[in-house]
Design a protein around this motif. Structure first.
Motif, short mmCIF file in Angstrom:
data_model
loop_
_atom_site.label_atom_id
_atom_site.label_comp_id
_atom_site.label_asym_id
_atom_site.label_seq_id
_atom_site.Cartn_x
_atom_site.Cartn_y
_atom_site.Cartn_z
N ASN A 15 34.51 23.28 44.31
CA ASN A 15 35.42 23.55 43.09
C ASN A 15 36.01 25.09 43.28
OD1 ASN A 15 35.86 21.25 41.76
ND2 ASN A 15 33.93 21.45 40.94
N LYS A 16 34.86 25.74 43.94
CA LYS A 16 35.55 27.62 44.07
C LYS A 16 36.17 27.38 45.06
CE LYS A 16 33.09 31.78 44.16
NZ LYS A 16 31.70 32.47 44.00
N TYR A 17 36.44 26.89 46.13
CA TYR A 17 36.85 27.36 47.51
C TYR A 17 37.87 26.39 47.86
CZ TYR A 17 33.57 31.02 47.79
OH TYR A 17 32.70 32.12 47.67
N LEU A 18 38.03 25.37 47.23
CA LEU A 18 38.93 24.26 47.66
C LEU A 18 40.07 24.26 46.75
CD1 LEU A 18 39.55 22.24 49.85
CD2 LEU A 18 38.49 20.54 48.54
N PHE A 19 40.83 25.18 46.71
CA PHE A 19 41.64 25.88 45.71
C PHE A 19 43.30 25.84 46.43
CE2 PHE A 19 39.98 29.43 47.34
CZ PHE A 19 41.15 30.16 48.16
N SER A 20 43.32 25.23 47.39
CA SER A 20 44.54 25.10 48.05
C SER A 20 44.55 24.10 49.23
CB SER A 20 45.16 26.24 48.65
OG SER A 20 43.94 26.95 49.82
#
Length: 264
Positions: free
Chosen positions: A61-66
């Motif tokens: 959730n923190k790093y799969l933002f794009s």
């Protein structure tokens, strides 16, 4: 294709929570399918995506933002890395101090006493994970978001297999007999294809020979004509021929394939 529920190849507006949820769904489905396989050996089976789901979900959730141009692909969890944290190459100190991910880890039942799961309290070093993330740390000047803006990291096979001998030997997918390995690979190949499509990956950076072979097979079998596969050596200190020069070789491979430019 699972991606079509939310956006097409032509769309540029992305609901990031949907992509994270879809990614987690694909991973969980893969973990369940693999746990149900027969491996032909007397093994302990570690499922870090389940018992370390708190940490893993926070990481996603923190790093799969794009969407991601590049997917760094490992083979399977290491005993003192992802087996402890649920994060690929997830050496504990890196998770705490560079990725800055926290959460609880449940103590799984039926694991080898020589390879316990202690979560973020684990004191053992995972050299492969430490070397991988130290390089990313160096290339991003300490800012992980510079890496994750265009890149993500994923494991081809998210379970860990440990034999029940006193040595507690790690069994990788490549170590399995042909019959069991082919069944495993058919499941993992299909999942990898779905991950590539979901994230719109254009380059797979295969970490080691085994995942390079599987990545190329997936690209060929599923006709992913716009996806390039690049290999970097595995950061294991036992890797023959590359252990001492791993950082230099890896940087050169990333540079020659225009991947270093994404970190600027």
């Amino acid at each position: 294709m699972i991606v079509s529920k939310y956006f097409s190849q032509q769309e540029h507006i992305l609901d990031t929570q949907n992509i994270a949820n879809l990614y987690l769904e694909l991973e969980n489905n893969l973990s369940l399918k693999l746990h149900g396989l027969t491996y032909g050996l007397d093994l302990y089976i570690y499922r870090p995506l389940e018992y370390a789901s708190s940490l893993h979900k926070e990481f996603v959730n923190k790093y799969l933002f794009s969407l991601k141009n590049v997917l760094f692909l490992g083979m399977n969890p290491g005993p003192w890395g992802m087996c402890q944290t649920g994060i690929p190459f997830g050496e504990v100190n890196v998770v705490k101090n560079y990725l800055r991910v926290s959460g609880t880890v449940e103590y799984p039942k039926n694991i080898h006493p020589q390879k316990p799961v202690l979560g973020l309290d684990c004191k053992r070093k995972e050299v492969s994970g430490q070397r991988f993330w130290d390089l990313i740390n160096h290339l991003t000047d300490g800012d992980p978001f510079r890496f994750f803006k265009y890149c993500f990291v994923h494991n081809y096979y998210p379970l860990a297999l440990v034999d029940k001998s006193q040595k507690a030997t790690n069994i990788t997918p490549a170590d399995l007999k042909s019959e069991q390995r082919k069944i495993l690979e058919s499941v993992c190949d299909e999942s990898l294809k779905s991950i590539i499509e979901l994230l719109h990956v254009s380059t797979v950076v295969a970490i080691g020979n085994y995942v390079e072979k599987r990545s190329r097979e997936v690209v060929k079998h599923y006709n992913l004509t716009n996806v390039k596969v690049v290999k970097i050596p595995h950061p294991s200190p036992r890797a023959v021929g590359t252990a001492e020069n791993w950082k230099t070789i890896t940087i050169e491979q990333l540079k020659s394939n225009n991947i270093l430019d994404l970190f600027k």
